[in-house]
Write a protein that holds these residues in place. Structure first.
Motif, PDB file in Angstrom:
ATOM      1  N   LEU A  32       0.813  -1.212   0.000  1.00 52.96           N
ATOM      2  CA  LEU A  32       0.000   0.000   0.000  1.00 52.96           C
ATOM      3  C   LEU A  32       0.848   1.265   0.000  1.00 52.96           C
ATOM      4  O   LEU A  32       0.346   2.341  -0.338  1.00 52.96           O
ATOM      5  CB  LEU A  32      -0.922   0.014   1.232  1.00 52.96           C
ATOM      6  CG  LEU A  32      -2.058  -1.007   1.247  1.00 52.96           C
ATOM      7  CD1 LEU A  32      -2.808  -0.948   2.562  1.00 52.96           C
ATOM      8  CD2 LEU A  32      -3.015  -0.750   0.086  1.00 52.96           C
ATOM      9  N   ASP A  56      -8.051   5.727   8.162  1.00 54.90           N
ATOM     10  CA  ASP A  56      -8.245   5.384   6.750  1.00 54.90           C
ATOM     11  C   ASP A  56      -7.277   4.285   6.305  1.00 54.90           C
ATOM     12  O   ASP A  56      -7.663   3.344   5.604  1.00 54.90           O
ATOM     13  CB  ASP A  56      -8.061   6.622   5.873  1.00 54.90           C
ATOM     14  CG  ASP A  56      -9.117   7.671   6.146  1.00 54.90           C
ATOM     15  OD1 ASP A  56     -10.211   7.297   6.626  1.00 54.90           O
ATOM     16  OD2 ASP A  56      -8.848   8.866   5.921  1.00 54.90           O
ATOM     17  N   ARG A  57      -6.022   4.398   6.717  1.00 58.28           N
ATOM     18  CA  ARG A  57      -5.037   3.381   6.330  1.00 58.28           C
ATOM     19  C   ARG A  57      -5.342   2.040   7.005  1.00 58.28           C
ATOM     20  O   ARG A  57      -5.157   0.981   6.414  1.00 58.28           O
ATOM     21  CB  ARG A  57      -3.633   3.839   6.701  1.00 58.28           C
ATOM     22  CG  ARG A  57      -3.166   5.116   6.043  1.00 58.28           C
ATOM     23  CD  ARG A  57      -2.899   4.956   4.539  1.00 58.28           C
ATOM     24  NE  ARG A  57      -4.100   4.985   3.741  1.00 58.28           N
ATOM     25  CZ  ARG A  57      -4.751   6.090   3.408  1.00 58.28           C
ATOM     26  NH1 ARG A  57      -4.298   7.256   3.798  1.00 58.28           N
ATOM     27  NH2 ARG A  57      -5.840   6.023   2.654  1.00 58.28           N
ATOM     28  N   GLU A  68      -9.197  -4.111   4.131  1.00 59.34           N
ATOM     29  CA  GLU A  68      -9.790  -4.408   2.825  1.00 59.34           C
ATOM     30  C   GLU A  68      -8.816  -5.171   1.931  1.00 59.34           C
ATOM     31  O   GLU A  68      -9.201  -6.122   1.232  1.00 59.34           O
ATOM     32  CB  GLU A  68     -10.227  -3.103   2.157  1.00 59.34           C
ATOM     33  CG  GLU A  68     -11.354  -2.382   2.893  1.00 59.34           C
ATOM     34  CD  GLU A  68     -11.617  -1.001   2.308  1.00 59.34           C
ATOM     35  OE1 GLU A  68     -10.916  -0.642   1.327  1.00 59.34           O
ATOM     36  OE2 GLU A  68     -12.502  -0.293   2.827  1.00 59.34           O
ATOM     37  N   GLU A  69      -7.549  -4.763   1.961  1.00 61.25           N
ATOM     38  CA  GLU A  69      -6.555  -5.454   1.138  1.00 61.25           C
ATOM     39  C   GLU A  69      -6.334  -6.887   1.624  1.00 61.25           C
ATOM     40  O   GLU A  69      -6.191  -7.811   0.816  1.00 61.25           O
ATOM     41  CB  GLU A  69      -5.232  -4.675   1.171  1.00 61.25           C
ATOM     42  CG  GLU A  69      -5.276  -3.345   0.449  1.00 61.25           C
ATOM     43  CD  GLU A  69      -5.484  -3.516  -1.052  1.00 61.25           C
ATOM     44  OE1 GLU A  69      -4.835  -4.388  -1.643  1.00 61.25           O
ATOM     45  OE2 GLU A  69      -6.315  -2.783  -1.614  1.00 61.25           O
ATOM     46  N   GLN A  78      -8.061   0.443   5.112  1.00 60.82           N
ATOM     47  CA  GLN A  78      -7.560   0.037   3.810  1.00 60.82           C
ATOM     48  C   GLN A  78      -6.752  -1.258   3.910  1.00 60.82           C
ATOM     49  O   GLN A  78      -6.846  -2.125   3.040  1.00 60.82           O
ATOM     50  CB  GLN A  78      -6.709   1.153   3.206  1.00 60.82           C
ATOM     51  CG  GLN A  78      -6.359   0.937   1.741  1.00 60.82           C
ATOM     52  CD  GLN A  78      -5.595   2.108   1.163  1.00 60.82           C
ATOM     53  OE1 GLN A  78      -5.217   3.034   1.871  1.00 60.82           O
ATOM     54  NE2 GLN A  78      -5.346   2.071  -0.140  1.00 60.82           N
ATOM     55  N   SER A  81       0.190   7.751  -1.259  1.00 64.31           N
ATOM     56  CA  SER A  81      -0.881   7.768  -0.272  1.00 64.31           C
ATOM     57  C   SER A  81      -0.389   8.480   0.976  1.00 64.31           C
ATOM     58  O   SER A  81       0.813   8.556   1.235  1.00 64.31           O
ATOM     59  CB  SER A  81      -1.347   6.345   0.070  1.00 64.31           C
ATOM     60  OG  SER A  81      -0.252   5.570   0.529  1.00 64.31           O
TER      61      SER A  81
END
Length: 466
Positions: A397, A411-412, A418-419, A415, A402
């Motif tokens: 990521l 947010d990270r 999700e990854e 993320q 980013s």
């Protein structure tokens, strides 16, 4: 006398009301006479006040009112109700204090109202004409605030941070001295410690650490063969082959005694060291010298020591390590019949890269990694996901542009979840340093499904993991 008979005549005109009142008066007198015996002093006092108020009410109701004063009747009624206010219930005994009430804030004494101020319905004085400010409800914590609060709970106790490395280094020194005296023909390099505790990525407890045993090889006698060219077809494993046996026969290298089929066997080396740890080293004497108890793990396939100190309990895992051609290989063969394989480790490169990226943009990658490692440590179904897999997802990521500032931690974090779910759905997590390597190759399908289910639920409610 005339007034008396006039008043008596009016009572008689009211249907004998006077006689009734006289009878009630005598009844009240009897009650008052015996009230102290029946009700006690306080009860008699209350009854006397009530009787007096009722008698006043009756007297005012039957007494002639002034014809010239139209408000006389209203006044007499108001005075009667004022008399009735004399009747008060006895005060209730104070309620016994409960333990939970101790945490409730005490009400501050009300200050007198200052002229020019108005008192709001809640009892607080406010200037006249001032806008009424409504009290805001309790504010719910955001995910960002919860993550920062959770990270503060992951700190290792200070006593462990200072004691564990010191104790592990002492054991490391004692072990190296023993091997040098017992096996002087084996050219081990200088032993060193490794692990998340020393790199600042440890969470919750410093209960394990790695002890690396460098195996020094002559590059003119040994070469590396990728696992892709072997029967396992796994690029993360390597084989160390003995070369030039025609010119340099067996015995030229001190490590030739661990050769199986012209390959340096990680299994044979581990078995030899295991026997030394269990049967040859006087651990009670070393433990007594260091103020702890040391027990080698006999049943484990790994080289492991259990250390019990008054303040900490520590597990030390020993890894023979070979560094050749920019590769770091550990004597960790996969389960099965193949015994000559060495596992390539990316730990040193992972930590170095994460710290380098954070130093470049003042990012929070290490903070995010610590939180995720703590989550995986607490969740039994996510144990095998912590460490290297999570680190490689963060590194993937970080390649796109980013924002990894601390303000974007929430947010990270989402993320990364999700990854991870996306990689688990595919069953493939490519290594950041070698895309041919699948970091999920050692997981069972059931384990992948269980981890994917847990993280999929957490995508909508990340707080479930904290």
């Amino acid at each position: 006398m005339a007034a008396f008979w006039q008043q008596r005549g009016r009572r008689q005109e009211n249907g004998g009301l006077g006689s009734v009142i006289d009878g009630l008066g005598s009844v009240f007198d009897v009650l008052l006479a015996n009230a102290r015996l029946v009700l006690g002093v306080s009860g008699a006092a209350v009854l006397a006040i009530a009787t007096l108020a009722v008698k006043r009410l009756i007297d005012r109701a039957t007494s002639p009112r002034d014809e010239g004063d139209p408000k006389a009747e209203q006044k007499s009624l108001e005075e009667s109700w004022q008399d009735l206010t004399l009747i008060k219930t006895p005060p209730k005994p104070p309620k016994k204090q409960r333990r939970e009430d101790l945490s409730e804030p005490l009400l501050s004494p009300a200050r007198p109202l200052v002229p020019g101020e108005a008192r709001d319905p809640r009892g607080c004085s406010a200037p006249l004409g001032a806008p009424q400010v409504q009290s805001s409800p309790l504010r719910c914590l955001t995910l960002q605030e919860k993550l920062l609060s959770h990270s503060s709970q992951l700190a290792v106790p200070e006593i462990q941070v200072s004691l564990v490395p010191q104790l592990a280094r002492s054991i490391c020194t004692q072990l190296q001295n023993f091997l040098r005296s017992k096996c002087p023909e084996l050219p081990f390099g200088r032993f060193f410690l490794s692990g998340a505790l020393l790199d600042g990525l440890e969470v919750l407890a410093a209960d394990h650490i790695h002890l690396m045993l460098p195996v020094t090889l002559d590059t003119g006698l040994w070469s590396l063969i990728s696992g892709e060219d072997t029967v396992v077809r796994n690029p993360q494993h390597w084989m160390i082959k003995r070369i030039d046996l025609g010119y340099f026969p067996r015995g030229c290298s001190p490590w030739d005694r661990f050769i199986v089929g012209r390959y340096l066997s990680s299994n044979v080396l581990n078995e030899t060291l295991h026997k030394l740890l269990v049967a040859s080293i006087n651990w009670p004497a070393i433990g007594g010298l260091l103020g702890c108890a040391i027990y080698p793990d006999v049943a484990s396939r790994e080289l492991k020591l259990e250390v019990k100190h008054d303040q900490v309990e520590l597990s030390i895992t020993l890894f023979p390590v070979v560094e050749m051609e920019d590769k770091v290989l550990l004597a960790v063969p996969p389960e099965g019949l193949v015994e000559n394989l060495w596992l390539e480790s990316f730990y040193r490169a992972e930590v170095s890269r994460v710290k380098e990226l954070d130093a470049g943009d003042s990012g929070a990658r290490q903070l995010c990694l610590r939180i995720l490692n703590g989550v995986c440590r607490r969740q039994p179904s996510l144990h095998k996901l912590g460490g290297s897999p999570v680190t490689h997802v963060i590194l993937h990521l970080s390649d796109p542009a980013s924002d990894w500032a601390e303000e974007s931690l929430a947010d990270r974090f989402q993320q990364v979840l999700e990854e991870l779910v996306a990689y688990l759905e595919k069953g493939v997590l490519p290594s950041y340093f070698n895309p041919k390597i699948n970091l999920f190759s050692g997981l069972l399908e059931e384990e992948i499904d269980e981890m994917g289910f847990v993280l999929y639920r957490a995508m909508s409610e990340p707080e479930l993991l904290l």
